[in-house]
Scaffold this active site. Structure first.
Site, PDB file in Angstrom:
ATOM      1  N   GLY A 233      11.424  82.644 -30.733  1.00  0.00           N
ATOM      2  CA  GLY A 233      11.693  82.092 -29.415  1.00  0.00           C
ATOM      3  C   GLY A 233      10.498  81.570 -28.667  1.00  0.00           C
ATOM      4  N   LYS A 236       7.995  77.444 -31.772  1.00  0.00           N
ATOM      5  CA  LYS A 236       7.375  76.880 -32.977  1.00  0.00           C
ATOM      6  C   LYS A 236       8.114  75.627 -33.440  1.00  0.00           C
ATOM      7  CE  LYS A 236       7.898  80.778 -35.181  1.00  0.00           C
ATOM      8  NZ  LYS A 236       8.448  81.584 -34.064  1.00  0.00           N
ATOM      9  N   THR A 237       9.418  75.715 -33.532  1.00  0.00           N
ATOM     10  CA  THR A 237      10.205  74.552 -33.959  1.00  0.00           C
ATOM     11  C   THR A 237      10.136  73.448 -32.907  1.00  0.00           C
ATOM     12  OG1 THR A 237      11.694  76.065 -35.127  1.00  0.00           O
ATOM     13  CG2 THR A 237      12.466  73.824 -34.767  1.00  0.00           C
ATOM     14  N   GLU A 454      17.627 109.807 -13.607  1.00  0.00           N
ATOM     15  CA  GLU A 454      16.906 108.604 -13.185  1.00  0.00           C
ATOM     16  C   GLU A 454      15.900 108.927 -12.078  1.00  0.00           C
ATOM     17  OE1 GLU A 454      17.087 106.078 -14.909  1.00  0.00           O
ATOM     18  OE2 GLU A 454      18.872 106.579 -16.062  1.00  0.00           O
ATOM     19  N   ASP A 528      15.127 107.530 -24.418  1.00  0.00           N
ATOM     20  CA  ASP A 528      13.797 107.969 -23.991  1.00  0.00           C
ATOM     21  C   ASP A 528      13.083 108.715 -25.113  1.00  0.00           C
ATOM     22  OD1 ASP A 528      14.455 106.970 -21.482  1.00  0.00           O
ATOM     23  OD2 ASP A 528      15.303 108.890 -20.851  1.00  0.00           O
TER      24      ASP A 528
END
Length: 667
Positions: A233, A236-237, A454, A528
């Site tokens: 992603g 390169k292309t 959390e 985690d």
């Protein structure tokens, strides 16, 4: 000109038309049998019945076939209903009776006698059926002709050559697509944002093709090949497309998998055919995408095998790129994200002289990529490209393009006239965390456990110096995650041991909070624990950060080495060191939570009530963070400029993951 526009376009000729026409003709000949009596009704009758009908004067004419010993007696219109029991509308104008006879002489004698008496006054003739021999021949040949035509059709489909439909003999031809002019691609270097270093390297190749004298006068030679290396992603292309659009010379494009075929020798044949075409068009460029499909390292142990066909294809590629012959004017571009798997002979100078690294974009490059992909998007004045580029660390060019597209879809979903800043932030949330599941049912105990988990992450990250600063904590389920803590990580080039230990402690804060404040542990911390364990093994086995195994790296990049590069004793020491390191950070997390228990509980209650909390809520409970990192400075700068930093959504991993086998959490 107007007449040409109005004239209908004729369909293109297709060989299938001929096949259909032949089949229809044969069918018509078969069913019609060459007769002119098509559409008329006929019936069989005995010879005695025939004699009676002639004696009664029913016959209008008689046609005899000597070869088949049959005759046809055509019935007069006024006697049709007596013979067939139907009117002329059902039988046609010329219905007839088919009669088998024994001797032609008897028929002639009977007909002549009836002529003399006046019972039969019609025509008596003999039918010549020699023309049906040709029909019979066609019908005999038809099955073989159909088989041959079907075989030709099948071979055309299997061939798949580069020119036209092809046939089975073109299976060894190259499948490369050739672009004579750059305008056919419609991509230039202006469309490639960021990657300035990589762009400069490939621009030099284009410049050499346009003005070779500038380099040859000084004795220089253009590199024979350039290998684009980088994560998926990163563009390169896209860089290769820009080269094709800018070079102005023939450009051959194909994938590494196009060389691979089930037939022996086809891959090598396609390589030779590709370079033969390229030499005819020189100077030109050949681009091979995903070259690892054909360029993987060859086996050093013949007994272990490997794919001989793939190795033969690679050998042909090596020879064509830099063998005994010369390929002057042919430049090779290739792209891969698995350069460690390529054969060393392919990477040497003279084949791929340059390896161009196309890395993940940094802050300024992400800003340039956002500018390119936001051109077709209708945005309002609230969108800040600088702000968005800061909130997407670790995003590739393809990820940023996806963010822009997802933001436009979100804005269209709410019938907005333009895409706002919040649409972009929601798009980042959607890409990182998955789709928000507002309908997921959770019990009060589950919701409290997730909130404590959390809040544990948020508390530990707030009091660890090198942990990434917190941005947002949520217990709204997204994807498989039941809750998540969002951070703004620093973009580091190197990472110290202390930084990795602080991050590990922050990861273990959720499990520690569950044990301390609920008295039990759950499967919600599996993500985690996985990340903490991988980090610990990486620190000890690869980075040499262990007390008992200092300064040693056991990383082995040899694909064909089936033995571990360390002994069983060393493996036991590694396991002990990993367990020791994780337990130390776990105890450290519990001690920090005990020290700030009141604040943690207040944070958890606030999270249960509001489901989403931001940095200012944590700061109000715990006070200002003791350490201010570069990322925290960005957040404070946003506060001073009026940016709602609580809406920031940086890249982070999922947290509090629900296991598929847990039916309650899955519901």
């Amino acid at each position: 000109m107007e007449q040409n526009k109005k004239s209908p376009k004729m369909p293109r000729f297709n060989i299938t038309w001929i096949y259909i026409l032949v089949l229809v003709t044969l069918g018509a000949i078969y069913f019609m049998g060459g007769e002119s009596t098509a559409g008329s009704v006929s019936k069989d009758a005995s010879y005695s019945q025939f004699k009676i009908m002639v004696e009664k004067g029913f016959a209008s004419k008689i046609i005899t076939n000597k070869d088949e010993s049959k005759l046809k007696m055509f019935v007069k219109a006024e006697h049709i209903r007596e013979v067939f029991g139907k009117g002329t509308q059902q039988t046609g104008k010329d219905p007839y009776v088919i009669v088998e006879f024994g001797s032609v002489d008897q028929v002639e004698e009977f007909v002549n006698s009836q002529r003399e008496t006046g019972k039969f006054t019609g025509e008596f003739s003999y039918e010549n059926r020699h023309g049906n021999d040709f029909v019979n021949l066609l019908l005999n040949i038809a099955p073989f002709a159909l088989i041959i035509l079907f075989w030709i059709f099948l071979m055309n489909r299997m061939g798949g050559g580069s020119n036209g439909p092809g046939n089975v003999f073109s299976v060894g031809k190259s499948k490369a697509k050739m672009y004579e002019k750059g305008g056919e691609i419609n991509v230039t270097f202006k469309d490639v944002a960021g990657q300035e270093g990589a762009k400069q390297e490939v621009q030099e190749i284009v410049e050499f093709l346009k003005n070779p004298k500038k380099y040859t006068d000084l004795g220089g030679k253009i590199p024979k090949g350039a290998l684009l290396v980088g994560p998926p992603g990163t563009g390169k292309t896209l860089l290769a497309k820009a080269v094709a659009g800018e070079a102005g010379v023939p450009f051959f494009s194909m994938s590494g998998s196009d060389f691979v075929e089930m037939f022996v020798g086809v891959g090598a044949s396609r390589v030779r055919d590709l370079f033969r075409q390229a030499k005819e068009k020189a100077p030109c460029i050949i681009f091979i995408d995903e070259i690892d499909a054909v360029g993987r390292a060859r086996s050093k142990n013949p007994a272990m095998g490997g794919n001989d066909e793939r190795e033969n294809t690679l050998n042909a590629l090596l020879t064509e790129m830099d063998g005994f012959g010369t390929n002057s004017g042919v430049i090779i571009l290739a792209a891969t994200n698995r350069v460690d798997m390529l054969d060393s002979a392919l990477l040497r100078a003279g084949r791929f002289d340059r390896q161009i690294n196309v890395d993940l974009p940094d802050l300024s490059e992400r800003k340039a990529i956002f500018e390119v992909h936001m051109k077709p998007v209708k945005v309002d004045q609230t969108v800040d490209i600088d702000f968005l580029s800061r909130q997407t660390p670790g995003f590739s060019g393809a990820d940023i393009a996806n963010v822009c597209n997802e933001a436009a879809l979100i804005a269209a979903r709410r019938n907005a006239q333009a895409v706002s800043k919040q649409d972009f932030l929601d798009a980042v949330d959607r890409i990182i965390g998955g789709l928000e599941k507002k309908t997921k049912v959770m019990t009060a105990n589950e919701k409290r456990s997730i909130a404590l988990h959390e809040a544990g992450h948020a508390t530990i990250s707030w009091f660890c110096e090198h942990a990434a600063p917190l941005v947002k904590v949520t217990i709204v389920p997204r994807g498989r995650a039941l809750g998540a803590a969002w951070y703004l990580p620093e973009e580091r080039q190197i990472t110290t041991k202390e930084q990795m230990l602080d991050e590990m402690c922050s990861l273990l804060g959720g499990r520690a909070a569950e044990e301390l404040f609920t008295g039990h542990i759950s499967t919600g911390a599996i993500n985690d624990l996985e990340r903490a364990t991988k980090s610990a093994y990486g620190m000890i086995a690869y980075a040499g950060m262990s007390d008992k195994l200092p300064n040693i790296c056991y990383y082995n990049n040899n694909e064909y080495n089936f033995q571990k590069p360390y002994s069983e004793t060393t493996a036991r020491i590694m396991d002990e060191e990993v367990l020791k390191m994780i337990n130390e950070q776990y105890e450290r997390a519990k001690s920090i939570l005990k020290e700030h228990q009141a604040g943690h509980n207040e944070l958890a209650e606030l999270l249960i009530a509001r489901e989403v909390i931001y940095t200012e809520d944590v700061e109000r409970i715990f006070g200002k963070r003791p350490w201010v990192s570069r990322s925290q400075e960005i957040i404070e700068a946003n506060e001073q400029s009026g940016e709602p930093h609580g809406e920031q959504h940086p890249l982070t991993g999922d947290d509090m993951v629900a296991l598929p086998e847990n039916k309650e959490e899955e519901a």
